[in-house]
Design a protein around this motif. Structure first.
Motif, mmCIF file in Angstrom:
data_model
loop_
_atom_site.group_PDB
_atom_site.id
_atom_site.type_symbol
_atom_site.label_atom_id
_atom_site.label_comp_id
_atom_site.label_asym_id
_atom_site.label_seq_id
_atom_site.Cartn_x
_atom_site.Cartn_y
_atom_site.Cartn_z
ATOM 1 N N GLN A 186 0.453 -1.026 -0.418
ATOM 2 C CA GLN A 186 0.034 -0.297 0.260
ATOM 3 C C GLN A 186 1.321 1.452 -0.503
ATOM 4 O O GLN A 186 0.565 2.286 0.852
ATOM 5 N N PRO A 187 1.525 1.580 -1.173
ATOM 6 C CA PRO A 187 2.218 2.602 -0.923
ATOM 7 C C PRO A 187 1.439 4.247 -1.128
ATOM 8 O O PRO A 187 2.266 4.923 -0.735
ATOM 9 N N LEU A 188 0.416 3.888 -0.792
ATOM 10 C CA LEU A 188 -0.542 5.905 -0.838
ATOM 11 C C LEU A 188 -0.207 5.786 0.076
ATOM 12 O O LEU A 188 -0.906 6.873 0.611
ATOM 13 N N VAL A 189 0.078 4.667 1.414
ATOM 14 C CA VAL A 189 -0.180 4.750 3.014
ATOM 15 C C VAL A 189 1.266 6.305 2.849
ATOM 16 O O VAL A 189 1.004 7.587 3.986
ATOM 17 N N PHE A 190 2.162 6.409 2.054
ATOM 18 C CA PHE A 190 3.176 7.148 2.119
ATOM 19 C C PHE A 190 2.935 8.452 1.555
ATOM 20 O O PHE A 190 3.352 9.327 1.799
ATOM 21 N N THR A 191 2.584 7.964 -0.342
ATOM 22 C CA THR A 191 2.182 9.325 -0.371
ATOM 23 C C THR A 191 0.976 10.067 -0.230
ATOM 24 O O THR A 191 1.516 11.408 0.010
ATOM 25 N N ALA A 192 -0.205 9.415 0.541
ATOM 26 C CA ALA A 192 -0.597 10.376 1.513
ATOM 27 C C ALA A 192 -0.345 10.812 2.492
ATOM 28 O O ALA A 192 -1.224 10.504 3.814
ATOM 29 N N LEU A 193 0.779 10.485 2.730
ATOM 30 C CA LEU A 193 0.699 10.651 4.413
ATOM 31 C C LEU A 193 0.400 11.890 5.155
ATOM 32 O O LEU A 193 0.480 11.561 6.123
ATOM 33 N N PRO A 194 0.088 13.279 4.805
ATOM 34 C CA PRO A 194 -0.765 14.263 5.499
ATOM 35 C C PRO A 194 -1.443 12.982 5.949
ATOM 36 O O PRO A 194 -2.066 13.620 7.614
ATOM 37 N N VAL A 195 -2.184 12.933 5.250
ATOM 38 C CA VAL A 195 -3.367 12.027 5.919
ATOM 39 C C VAL A 195 -3.082 11.194 6.137
ATOM 40 O O VAL A 195 -4.319 10.801 7.660
ATOM 41 N N LEU A 248 -3.032 24.289 8.198
ATOM 42 C CA LEU A 248 -2.264 25.968 8.073
ATOM 43 C C LEU A 248 -1.175 26.097 7.299
ATOM 44 O O LEU A 248 -1.206 27.665 6.598
ATOM 45 N N PHE A 249 -0.482 25.379 6.968
ATOM 46 C CA PHE A 249 1.085 25.393 5.906
ATOM 47 C C PHE A 249 1.040 24.704 5.773
ATOM 48 O O PHE A 249 1.052 23.213 6.308
ATOM 49 N N GLY A 250 2.276 24.086 4.114
ATOM 50 C CA GLY A 250 2.071 22.921 3.884
ATOM 51 C C GLY A 250 0.896 21.697 3.970
ATOM 52 O O GLY A 250 -0.339 22.050 4.122
ATOM 53 N N PRO A 251 1.077 20.528 4.504
ATOM 54 C CA PRO A 251 -0.039 19.623 4.801
ATOM 55 C C PRO A 251 -0.459 20.108 6.639
ATOM 56 O O PRO A 251 -1.436 18.700 6.635
ATOM 57 N N VAL A 252 0.200 20.823 7.250
ATOM 58 C CA VAL A 252 -0.339 20.649 8.611
ATOM 59 C C VAL A 252 -1.827 21.592 9.171
ATOM 60 O O VAL A 252 -1.872 22.632 8.408
ATOM 61 N N THR A 253 -2.562 20.638 9.178
ATOM 62 C CA THR A 253 -3.772 20.965 9.751
ATOM 63 C C THR A 253 -3.527 21.388 11.307
ATOM 64 O O THR A 253 -2.882 20.811 11.691
ATOM 65 N N PRO A 254 -4.574 22.407 11.846
ATOM 66 C CA PRO A 254 -4.548 22.514 12.637
ATOM 67 C C PRO A 254 -4.668 21.457 13.982
ATOM 68 O O PRO A 254 -3.890 21.640 14.871
#
Lengths: 500, 341, 368, 338
Positions: free
Chosen positions: B46-55, B168-174
């Motif tokens: 499941q390489p997607l786990v890494f590509t969707a890292l922010p999630v 907030l910035f990049g993939p970082v949500t609150p």
């Protein structure tokens, strides 16, 4: 010279019994005060009150003229009283440095100043002359090293008075020697020291003054230079102590009951021994020498790495592989830690006594209530439990009576071998004699007895043969005729020890 | 007379011995192994786990935040079963107060109050934390239903809620930011701050803690306040992100938080463990859940798998292994041929 | 054998799915035999009828698409709050996947266990996975906006099923297909009013699990309609049960004790399983359930026989098969551009009322 | 527990030269805490009989008994795990549901006897897995049973598809569910029977004695030559068997079973045990007290429903009552020690 620390008329009772009864002690700067007394004389309680851990019922603790609030450990520490506990009070998963500064680490706005903490810890260790990795966890250290870390902690608090409660119990003679000279150095620098011990030679080597407690009462305060060990011992015991030669048994050992070959376990290095029917084998040595570990490995209470143990009863030989199999084969075990390992304190005497005998006292799984009662009743009387009320909770009895309950529960099994680890620790004199009588009676009736004791007179009185254990091996075996305190100690210590 | 005494235990020198010493001092071993195994498997499946890292990180934050607060309590050898109910109740508080500027502080304050009540029953009255927090579990869950009138409550300021869910910035949500702030704060607290370090003493040897003058009761208060506050913070995050507070929120939080802390090597009796361990435990669970979701594995199967991992984690605790190996050894035939005469 | 909705490919699929369903079910329920009768349209609410009609016309217009072999395949994440762990979900997922496969839609199913936050997290992952579409069955109807916004931003179309989103959130979706939950409550109330027929009657009400969206909507639908249209029906007491017969039986028994059996004329439960429990509570008191006005929702395998036996006056059919079959159809139309953003198609499952008159019809054969 | 006093007292007592036996004073408060559950239950019933409409009726009595039976059987069984000092068995949730589903699903096809065999086989697996992990592996009971809950419910939902299973009309399950003696449902007799059996097992047999003894002092019990690991397995087995029986009773009650049927049984059963006065530290407690705790919770729950209190307030009340019950217990013991 004014007293640095003074305890005035301290009284403390537990459940109606006065553990400390109107005791006053004081110590001057640079003075080394010994507090001696038998087990249960109230020494530790008194010291715990001094350190603010225990709350006195009446009396005051005064440091440099100031009265210290009751039951406030922090205030006592701040006032300059530092206690080295008898039972190690270190946090196993914290580092050496953290333990030395437990509760008193230097901080800036609450944040620990690690470097400074290490410096202080290092300084404290240097002051007592011990080298150890500051980042090591306590759980990885040897018992002796833990004892020194404990002392370092007390020293790091820059105390006016340092209280040590039986600090040498787990040390080898060399370590003890070192400790005593170190304490002398500290005292020379003006630190007051209160030294609790019942090792009289140490007291005479180190201390200036000695306070003797008996049954919570202060018997006397003596100048060490003007007294003799025999005087101190007499006052501790309250009677003249002499070797009770009349009580010697004439042993006529039968067949080999226990045969342990090549035992290796944690702290035990290749020990073999035999115990015959009707014979009492004593295991002498210092605390931490591996005696407890040895007996526990023999009876399977702790795992052993190597070795074979067999028990021969009525001509049948059984291999002991686990504690259950040992009990099944006919082993009784009176453990060192009576209150945690020996008894279920909130259960009744009857329940405790019958715990290992349940199978015999039941029919197809159901308890035979009447049989249980007569069984427990008989045994409690046989061991001299006072009062012999089998429906009381075991925890309500005194130490000596509790030990009798532990012994009673094994007597009921008519064991072929009984193993006793420190059978009279924390037991008063009367009960001690009774327990000795019981043990001898057992042997006379053909039971094989293996007894571990740090109490030399006890060992000398009971044992037909003494094996002395040091560093997990037997360093010598003495027959009853050969054995005396000096020989046992020198074998235990691995060197000649001068008799004070 | 010697001036110093050598008793062993001197500092190891050389790179590898020192490394070994350092690793030997850590408690997170099993968590790390689990995480590595999961990551290794996923790298292929499941390489997607890494590509969707922010999630994935978001998911970890979701599972982990309450676990972090809980760890503070576990380190002291206590338990807080009320975390999930605190989350639900504080979430409802956020929603029923129209003005977020009042609502959020009120919800956080509530978390603190819950911590104080828990600690009061535990440290002052003297009830086992297990029971005290069980009572609070019921009481707060009831409170969440009562306050919300048993229906989901939408927050008045929907836009603020939606904005809260945005990076907030990049993939970082609150949520992720707060998660890491909480992680750093508690991590610093228990490693650097004296009071926090003393949690280990309270959990490892409570008597020693008392004797050293550590205010044990105050530490218990601190721990439960941290746990309550973090749970309330999670409640605030949940409500803001969803824009709705549900009285049933956090139904899976309690068990997942315990799982994360245990997998991370925290010892339930206290004194041993680390916040990093909890982070690793939460990461393992989070990554695993994301992967199982992406693979479309049915939830019952997922749960079975997570349960199995938890069971393995708990029976491979060093003390468990010692206990069982001692037993196995006791039943094996004696190996004494060498020594026997 | 026409199903409730008439997509022409339905018959064939129906049979296949029927077989699969049979193999899946372990239990042998009271066997449902078909009888011929027409759907009684009754006095269904106007808006419901309208939307149903529109759904029918629209779905029949995509006949051509469904009969051809799928030209392209689509990846769709189906974010559900239940799945194979609940009866409705199980019987919905089977036709969903079967129909999806024919249409070239590959579903990745998730199950948040009615945890809205967990569903949001799953939505985030789904959005990150960049599928062709998302099918959303909200865990909590009012708590989906962040998910919709995220999908919208990523340009992923969202089709909602089972529990519709609020009006404010609706523009972010392409449409809805599924039951009209509020309307079901209304329909059940209509049945109640019809049964009571003007009499002064006190009833007790058993709601679904506390805090659950479906439970709340049905409760509101029922209560609103009763209040507005038949004031002669008084709701004496209400309690939550956890959707299980046992739970409903317990609270029903207690409410009967509290109000006194002589004061109670009827029972409404938000789900047929719970009606079953409530009926048992009555029977335990030696009462004959057919003497009471009882309505439910679902027409489930537990509920349908109750209607036939006359123990329940009527129920409202919620067809998991309808929902499972139609959802992919609409999803497909969204994916192929047939439904554009802004069209917002709402396709309500017909809230078919099931009473003794039509309970044996094959159209209302219970599914779960 | 107030660790400070108790620890220091214990340590001090260990060094104390006791000559006489320390008498434990017991005050009025202590008596109330010891017997409070009787009084509270009596007061609750008395007040409700006058103040609550519909409370004092035979039908309502039946309703209370019906409510008490399944959770009561679980709690009575789980008392063993609690007394052994292992907190609780979370997996009863999975166990009850598994048993319920098996009784109906298998029972419909192959008859009740085969179903019972299958259900008790499942409980055997639960009891052994939980017991071995906690006993032999010394793993924490909360985590172990949490794990087995995950696994058990996962498997149950996977295989059952979450369907509601219902028994054949007039089948044995329904007949049992309907059976009554006067106003008293058959399930009450099952509850009473298992309470008596487990009470006898706890107070009259070796096994029960060892469970208690283990709860008081694990080490001392082991060092008396007892295979304590096996005792723990036994305690979990008792709990598992009881949970299976509860599954049967609960499934028969409505002649239906579904994987969600026993939600909340874990903590609710524990609440009843605690309110009954069994100590979660192990060693102290009784099955009969648990029965009273169950009755208390059931009566309370019944009253709250009767007066139309909503779910939220019911939860709130339960939480507060747990805290009150335990506070009273702790305070009385503290006063008793002084």
């Amino acid at each position: 010279m004014a007293a640095v620390v003074e305890a005035k008329n301290i009284t403390k009772a537990f459940g109606g019994v006065k553990a400390v009864d109107d005791v006053s002690v004081s110590v001057e700067a640079g003075e080394i005060l010994a507090v001696v007394g038998e087990n249960g004389a109230g020494k530790s309680t008194l010291m715990r009150i001094l350190a603010g851990i225990e709350t006195q019922d009446s009396g005051q603790v005064i440091v440099s003229g100031e009265v210290i609030p009751k039951s406030d450990a922090k205030a006592s520490i701040d006032a300059g009283i530092s206690l080295v506990h008898q039972e190690l009070s270190l946090v196993p998963e914290m580092t050496v440095a953290e333990n030395i500064l437990l509760g008193s680490a230097p901080t800036t706005v609450g944040i620990t100043r690690t470097r400074q903490m290490k410096q202080i810890a290092q300084a404290a260790l240097e002051e007592i002359g011990v080298s150890v990795d500051l980042d090591e966890r306590i759980s990885k250290l040897s018992v002796a090293l833990r004892q020194f870390v404990e002392i370092a902690r007390a020293v790091a608090r820059k105390p006016k008075v340092l209280i040590l409660d039986e600090p040498t119990a787990s040390l080898t003679p060399a370590e003890t020697d070192y400790l005593l000279s170190m304490l002398q150095r500290l005292a020379d620098r003006g630190m007051s020291i209160v030294y609790i011990s019942h090792r009289i030679p140490e007291v005479f080597r180190l201390c200036d003054t000695v306070t003797i407690l008996r049954d919570g009462k202060q018997i006397s305060v003596l100048d060490v230079a003007k007294t003799t060990p025999q005087q101190v011992i007499d006052q501790m015991v309250g009677r003249e102590l002499k070797k009770d030669l009349e009580s010697k048994r004439s042993s006529s050992p039968g067949h080999v009951v226990l045969k342990a070959v090549g035992i290796r376990a944690e702290g035990v290095n290749d020990i073999s021994l035999e115990v015959r029917a009707g014979e009492i084998i004593g295991l002498g040595g210092l605390v931490g020498a591996g005696r407890t570990e040895l007996v526990r490995a023999i009876i399977g209470a702790d795992p052993r790495k190597l070795g074979k143990v067999t028990l021969t009863v009525n001509g049948k030989t059984k291999v002991i592989s686990s504690f259950e199999s040992a009990v099944k084969a006919g082993v009784g075990y009176v453990p060192e830690e009576r209150r945690t390992d020996g008894l279920a304190l909130t259960m009744t005497v009857a329940e405790n006594i019958t715990l290992p005998n349940r199978k015999e006292l039941s029919a197809s799984g159901f308890q035979l209530a009447r049989k249980i009662r007569t069984f427990a009743d008989d045994l409690s009387k046989r061991v001299g439990l006072r009062p012999p009320e089998i429906d009381r909770e075991a925890g309500q009895y005194s130490g000596g009576n509790q030990q009798k309950i532990v012994i009673a529960k094994w007597l009921g099994r008519r064991p072929a071998l009984i193993v006793l680890d420190e059978p009279t620790r924390g037991v008063d004199v009367g009960a001690k004699a009774e327990i000795h009588r019981l043990v001898k009676e057992l042997a006379d009736n053909g039971t094989a007895v293996l007894v571990v004791s740090s109490d030399l007179p006890e060992l000398l009185e009971l044992a037909d043969t003494i094996h002395v254990v040091r560093d997990g091996t037997i360093t010598g075996t003495l027959s009853q005729e050969e054995a005396d305190e000096k020989r046992v100690m020198s074998l235990a210590a691995g060197e000649q020890v001068e008799n004070a | 007379m010697t001036e110093t005494i050598q008793l062993g235990g001197a500092k190891e020198t050389g790179f590898f011995p020192r490394l070994r010493t350092i690793i030997g001092r850590r408690t997170e071993g099993r968590g790390v192994i689990l995480l590595l195994v999961i990551l290794a498997v996923l790298a292929f499946t499941q390489p997607l786990v890494f590509t969707a890292l922010p999630v994935t990180i978001g998911r970890i934050a979701l599972i982990g935040i309450v676990a972090l607060g809980l760890t503070a309590v576990i380190l002291m050898g206590e338990l807080d079963l009320s975390v999930a109910s605190t989350l639900a109740a504080s979430g409802v508080v956020v929603a029923i107060i129209p003005d977020l500027r009042i609502a959020i502080p009120a919800a956080l304050l509530m978390g603190i109050v819950v911590g104080i009540i828990n600690a009061f029953f535990i440290a002052i009255v003297g009830i086992a934390s297990f029971i005290a927090s069980l009572g609070m579990l019921f009481a707060l869950s009831g409170l969440a239903f009562v306050l919300s009138n048993e229906v989901p409550v939408s927050i008045a300021n929907q836009d603020a809620g939606l904005a809260f869910g945005q990076p907030l910035f990049g993939p970082v949500t609150p949520r992720i930011l707060l998660f890491f702030l909480v992680f750093i704060a508690i991590q610093l607290f228990v490693t650097k701050v004296k009071a926090g370090r003393e949690f280990f003493a309270v959990g490892g040897n409570r008597q020693a803690a008392y004797d050293s003058g550590i205010p044990v009761k105050r530490r218990i208060f601190t721990g439960f306040i941290i746990s309550g506050f973090v749970s309330a913070l999670a409640g605030v995050i949940y409500t803001l992100e969803l824009t709705v507070a549900t009285p049933t929120a956090g139904s899976t939080v309690l068990l997942a938080s315990f799982a994360a802390a245990i997998i991370g090597g925290n010892y339930l009796k206290g004194g041993r463990g680390s916040i990093i361990g909890t982070l690793i435990g939460a990461s393992s669970l989070g990554v695993l859940q994301v992967a199982l979701f992406l693979s479309g594995v049915q939830v019952p199967v997922q749960n079975t798998l997570i349960g199995a991992i938890l069971l393995i984690a708990v029976i491979t605790d060093p003390s468990s292994l010692r206990a069982i190996s001692a037993r196995v050894r006791a039943t094996l035939p004696d190996r004494t041929k060498v020594e026997a005469q | 054998m026409p199903s409730l909705t008439p997509p022409s490919g339905g018959t064939q699929r129906e049979r296949k799915r029927g077989k699969m369903r049979k193999s899946r079910l372990i239990l042998a329920p009271a066997a449902m035999l078909a009888a011929s009768a027409l759907i009684l349209s009754g006095c269904a609410a106007e808006e419901t009828t309208e939307t149903t009609e529109s759904a029918e016309t629209e779905s029949s217009s995509d006949d051509t698409t469904t009969e051809e072999a799928p030209a392209e395949t689509f990846e769709v994440y189906a974010l559900f709050p239940q799945g194979n762990d609940q009866a409705y979900g199980s019987t919905l997922i089977e036709p969903l996947q079967a129909n999806g496969a024919e249409l070239g839609i590959n579903f990745t199913l998730s199950n948040s266990g009615y945890d809205a936050t967990k569903q949001l997290a799953e939505c985030e992952i789904a959005v990150a996975a960049q599928p062709d579409g998302i099918m959303l069955w909200p865990a909590v109807g009012s708590a989906v906006r962040p998910c919709l916004v995220a999908a919208d931003n990523a340009g992923i179309p969202v089709w909602v099923i089972n529990t519709d989103v609020g009006p404010a959130d609706a523009p972010l979706t392409y449409g809805y297909s599924g039951p009209d939950t509020y309307g079901q409550g209304v329909a059940s109330a209509e049945l109640m009013c019809e049964a009571v027929d003007g009499e002064e009657v006190g009833i007790i009400q058993v709601n679904g699990a506390a805090g659950n969206g479906t439970a709340i909507d049905r409760d509101n639908g029922f209560t609103d309609h009763v209040e507005a249209n038949c004031p002669n029906v008084t709701i004496l007491a209400e309690q939550n049960a956890d959707w299980t017969p046992a739970g409903a039986k317990q609270v029903a028994a207690d409410m009967i004790s509290a109000e006194g059996i002589e004061n109670i004329g009827g029972i409404y439960a938000a789900d047929d399983s719970m009606v079953d429990g409530a009926v048992q509570a009555l029977e335990d008191l030696g009462e004959d359930a057919s003497d009471y006005f009882i309505t439910g929702i679902g027409n489930t395998k537990l509920g349908n026989p109750l209607v036939k036996e006359g123990k329940m006056y009527g129920t409202v059919f919620q067809s998991s098969v309808w929902e499972g079959e139609n959802a992919p159809e609409y999803m497909h139309r969204v994916l192929t551009g047939e439904i554009a953003k802004g069209d917002r198609v709402t396709a309500y499952m017909p809230s078919v009322k099931v009473t003794a008159e039509n309970a044996d019809d094959p159209e209302v054969a219970p599914e779960w | 527990m107030d660790k400070k006093t108790t620890l220091t007292q214990q340590m001090a007592v260990a060094q104390e030269p006791e000559k006489a036996i320390v008498e434990r004073k017991t005050g009025a408060l202590s008596w109330v805490a010891q017997n409070g559950i009787f009084i509270f239950l009596a007061v609750l019933i008395l007040v409700a009989s006058f103040a609550v409409n519909g409370f004092a009726s035979l039908e309502n009595l039946t309703s209370i008994l019906n409510r008490a039976a399944p959770i009561g059987i679980v709690a009575v069984g789980m008392t063993y795990v609690v007394i052994s000092g292992n907190y609780l068995d979370l997996s009863v949730v999975a166990q009850v549901a598994t048993a319920g589903v098996i009784f109906l699903a298998v029972g419909n096809e192959y008859g009740l006897f085969v179903a019972a065999l299958a259900a008790f086989a499942a409980s055997l697996v639960y009891g052994i897995v939980n017991g071995v992990a906690v006993g032999y592996f010394k793993a924490n009971a909360v985590i172990v049973t949490l794990a087995t809950t995950y696994i058990g419910l996962g498997l149950l939902r996977f295989f059952s598809g979450g369907s509601i299973f219902f028994g054949n009309p007039d089948g044995p399950m329904e007949q049992f569910g309907q059976a009554k003696l006067g106003p008293i449902p058959a399930s009450t007799f099952v509850l009473l029977a298992i309470t008596i059996v487990l009470s006898i097992l706890l107070t009259r047999t070796n096994f029960g004695f060892l469970v208690k003894s283990f709860g008081v002092n694990e080490k001392a019990t082991r060092l008396a030559g007892v295979n304590t690991d096996r005792v723990i397995v036994g305690a979990f087995l008792v709990t598992a068997f009881a949970a299976t029986l509860a599954g049967f009773v609960f499934a028969a009650y409505s002649n239906t079973a579904v994987s969600t049927m026993s939600q909340g049984f874990d903590f609710r059963a524990l609440a009843a045990i605690i309110i009954g006065g069994t100590s979660v530290f192990g060693g102290r407690g009784s099955v009969l007290r648990t029965l009273l705790g169950v009755m208390f919770v059931s009566v309370l729950n019944n009253i709250l429903v009767l007066v139309g209190i909503s779910f939220g307030y019911q939860q709130l009340a339960l939480g507060i009552i747990i805290l009150l019950a335990v506070t009273l217990d702790v305070l009385s013991r503290k006063l008793g020690e002084k």
